[in-house]
Design a protein around this motif. Structure first.
Motif, PDB file in Angstrom:
ATOM      1  N   CYS A  45      24.846  44.953 -24.034  1.00  0.00           N
ATOM      2  CA  CYS A  45      23.486  44.906 -23.703  1.00  0.00           C
ATOM      3  C   CYS A  45      22.935  46.005 -23.048  1.00  0.00           C
ATOM      4  O   CYS A  45      22.040  46.599 -23.448  1.00  0.00           O
ATOM      5  CB  CYS A  45      23.350  43.541 -22.738  1.00  0.00           C
ATOM      6  SG  CYS A  45      23.252  41.779 -23.759  1.00  0.00           S
ATOM      7  N   CYS A  48      22.773  48.685 -26.029  1.00  0.00           N
ATOM      8  CA  CYS A  48      21.368  48.277 -26.442  1.00  0.00           C
ATOM      9  C   CYS A  48      20.191  48.867 -25.710  1.00  0.00           C
ATOM     10  O   CYS A  48      19.206  49.844 -26.129  1.00  0.00           O
ATOM     11  CB  CYS A  48      21.218  46.773 -26.895  1.00  0.00           C
ATOM     12  SG  CYS A  48      22.354  46.276 -28.093  1.00  0.00           S
ATOM     13  N   GLU A  49      20.340  48.803 -24.241  1.00  0.00           N
ATOM     14  CA  GLU A  49      19.474  49.327 -23.486  1.00  0.00           C
ATOM     15  C   GLU A  49      19.226  50.806 -23.344  1.00  0.00           C
ATOM     16  O   GLU A  49      18.225  51.374 -23.420  1.00  0.00           O
ATOM     17  CB  GLU A  49      19.519  48.857 -21.915  1.00  0.00           C
ATOM     18  CG  GLU A  49      19.078  47.464 -21.827  1.00  0.00           C
ATOM     19  CD  GLU A  49      19.651  46.862 -20.336  1.00  0.00           C
ATOM     20  OE1 GLU A  49      19.803  47.864 -19.415  1.00  0.00           O
ATOM     21  OE2 GLU A  49      19.850  45.807 -20.113  1.00  0.00           O
ATOM     22  N   ILE A  52      17.747  52.010 -27.051  1.00  0.00           N
ATOM     23  CA  ILE A  52      16.377  51.833 -26.913  1.00  0.00           C
ATOM     24  C   ILE A  52      15.678  53.023 -25.839  1.00  0.00           C
ATOM     25  O   ILE A  52      14.522  53.470 -26.218  1.00  0.00           O
ATOM     26  CB  ILE A  52      15.951  50.334 -26.274  1.00  0.00           C
ATOM     27  CG1 ILE A  52      16.139  49.166 -27.475  1.00  0.00           C
ATOM     28  CG2 ILE A  52      14.495  50.353 -25.905  1.00  0.00           C
ATOM     29  CD1 ILE A  52      16.283  47.930 -26.882  1.00  0.00           C
ATOM     30  N   ALA A 140      22.977  40.154 -27.441  1.00  0.00           N
ATOM     31  CA  ALA A 140      21.773  41.171 -27.132  1.00  0.00           C
ATOM     32  C   ALA A 140      20.689  41.044 -27.830  1.00  0.00           C
ATOM     33  O   ALA A 140      19.425  41.112 -27.297  1.00  0.00           O
ATOM     34  CB  ALA A 140      22.500  42.421 -27.428  1.00  0.00           C
ATOM     35  N   ARG A 143      18.113  38.302 -26.667  1.00  0.00           N
ATOM     36  CA  ARG A 143      17.521  38.802 -25.326  1.00  0.00           C
ATOM     37  C   ARG A 143      16.600  39.881 -25.613  1.00  0.00           C
ATOM     38  O   ARG A 143      16.126  40.479 -24.584  1.00  0.00           O
ATOM     39  CB  ARG A 143      18.670  39.419 -24.423  1.00  0.00           C
ATOM     40  CG  ARG A 143      19.661  38.426 -23.863  1.00  0.00           C
ATOM     41  CD  ARG A 143      20.634  39.030 -23.014  1.00  0.00           C
ATOM     42  NE  ARG A 143      21.692  37.862 -22.480  1.00  0.00           N
ATOM     43  CZ  ARG A 143      22.718  38.232 -21.958  1.00  0.00           C
ATOM     44  NH1 ARG A 143      23.071  39.420 -21.458  1.00  0.00           N
ATOM     45  NH2 ARG A 143      23.627  37.020 -21.643  1.00  0.00           N
ATOM     46  N   LEU A 145      16.845  42.671 -27.276  1.00  0.00           N
ATOM     47  CA  LEU A 145      17.343  44.110 -27.090  1.00  0.00           C
ATOM     48  C   LEU A 145      17.716  44.712 -28.608  1.00  0.00           C
ATOM     49  O   LEU A 145      18.854  44.807 -28.921  1.00  0.00           O
ATOM     50  CB  LEU A 145      18.504  44.057 -26.346  1.00  0.00           C
ATOM     51  CG  LEU A 145      18.640  43.968 -24.846  1.00  0.00           C
ATOM     52  CD1 LEU A 145      19.807  43.782 -24.030  1.00  0.00           C
ATOM     53  CD2 LEU A 145      17.662  44.594 -24.285  1.00  0.00           C
ATOM     54  N   ASP A 146      16.637  44.945 -29.359  1.00  0.00           N
ATOM     55  CA  ASP A 146      16.593  45.409 -30.642  1.00  0.00           C
ATOM     56  C   ASP A 146      16.490  46.919 -30.807  1.00  0.00           C
ATOM     57  O   ASP A 146      15.338  47.550 -30.530  1.00  0.00           O
ATOM     58  CB  ASP A 146      15.520  44.799 -31.384  1.00  0.00           C
ATOM     59  CG  ASP A 146      15.657  45.174 -32.916  1.00  0.00           C
ATOM     60  OD1 ASP A 146      16.434  45.634 -33.394  1.00  0.00           O
ATOM     61  OD2 ASP A 146      14.613  44.696 -33.776  1.00  0.00           O
ATOM     62  N   TYR A 147      17.799  47.667 -30.936  1.00  0.00           N
ATOM     63  CA  TYR A 147      17.696  49.164 -30.852  1.00  0.00           C
ATOM     64  C   TYR A 147      17.271  49.767 -32.027  1.00  0.00           C
ATOM     65  O   TYR A 147      16.903  50.898 -32.310  1.00  0.00           O
ATOM     66  CB  TYR A 147      18.926  49.684 -30.201  1.00  0.00           C
ATOM     67  CG  TYR A 147      20.062  49.116 -31.124  1.00  0.00           C
ATOM     68  CD1 TYR A 147      20.501  49.641 -32.079  1.00  0.00           C
ATOM     69  CD2 TYR A 147      21.016  48.295 -30.644  1.00  0.00           C
ATOM     70  CE1 TYR A 147      21.182  49.037 -33.344  1.00  0.00           C
ATOM     71  CE2 TYR A 147      22.084  47.787 -31.394  1.00  0.00           C
ATOM     72  CZ  TYR A 147      22.202  48.126 -32.713  1.00  0.00           C
ATOM     73  OH  TYR A 147      23.412  47.666 -33.445  1.00  0.00           O
TER      74      TYR A 147
END
Length: 177
Positions: A45, A48-49, A52, A140, A143, A145-147
């Motif tokens: 996660c 991914c953050e 992004i 992820a 939640r 969190l789609d990069y």
């Protein structure tokens, strides 16, 4: 796992690998598989953050200068490379992408393997082989969190003719005349 621990893992693996991304990947997996499954999910996660957060037209401009083109995959793998460089380089590049000129020796940079580190560590830790909704990437995504979405790109878009002035150090080092 919090951001501080995430960056400690990235920085430690980078240092231990001596810049060899294959070794860095193995170091990360080896370190991560010792964590509880929930913490491996936290790592995914946080990754991914970061991906992004790095989805910025300035970072995209840097990749364009380095590679001469930008595609969805190459841009994602470049952002993976950026995360793999560690917290200080990552944060400096987000603030001023032209700082990458000081840390890059070769144009094409990618660390696609970083995308599978948490999955591999999770498989080793849990013994699960088949990916399902309990795996880090699935959680992820659940939640938000789609990069991989282009709807996140921050900053101002640019044209190719603006690149020499936008990132002069990178342009001088890698740009074409």
């Amino acid at each position: 796992m919090d951001k501080k621990e995430f960056w400690q893992l990235i920085d430690s693996a980078k240092k231990a690998s001596g810049g060899d991304q294959g070794l860095q990947e193995k170091e990360l997996i080896s370190s991560l598989e010792k964590y509880a499954p929930e913490e491996i999910i936290d790592f995914e996660c946080l990754l991914c953050e970061c991906l992004i957060e790095a989805d910025d037209f300035g970072i995209m401009a840097a990749q364009k200068i380095l590679d001469g083109y930008v595609s969805d995959d190459s841009y994602l793998y470049f952002r993976c490379w950026l995360v793999g460089q560690g917290e200080s380089i990552f944060k400096a590049a987000l603030d001023k992408p032209d700082t990458l000129a000081a840390v890059l020796d070769a144009p094409y940079q990618d660390f696609e393997e970083l995308l599978s580190v948490a999955t591999t560590a999770f498989q080793k830790r849990t013994g699960k082989e088949e990916e399902d909704e309990t795996f880090p990437r699935e959680i992820a995504a659940s939640r938000g969190l789609d990069y991989d979405s282009d709807s996140f790109t921050k900053g101002e878009d640019w044209t190719e003719s603006q690149l020499p002035k936008l990132l002069p150090k990178l342009w001088k080092k890698f740009g074409s005349a």
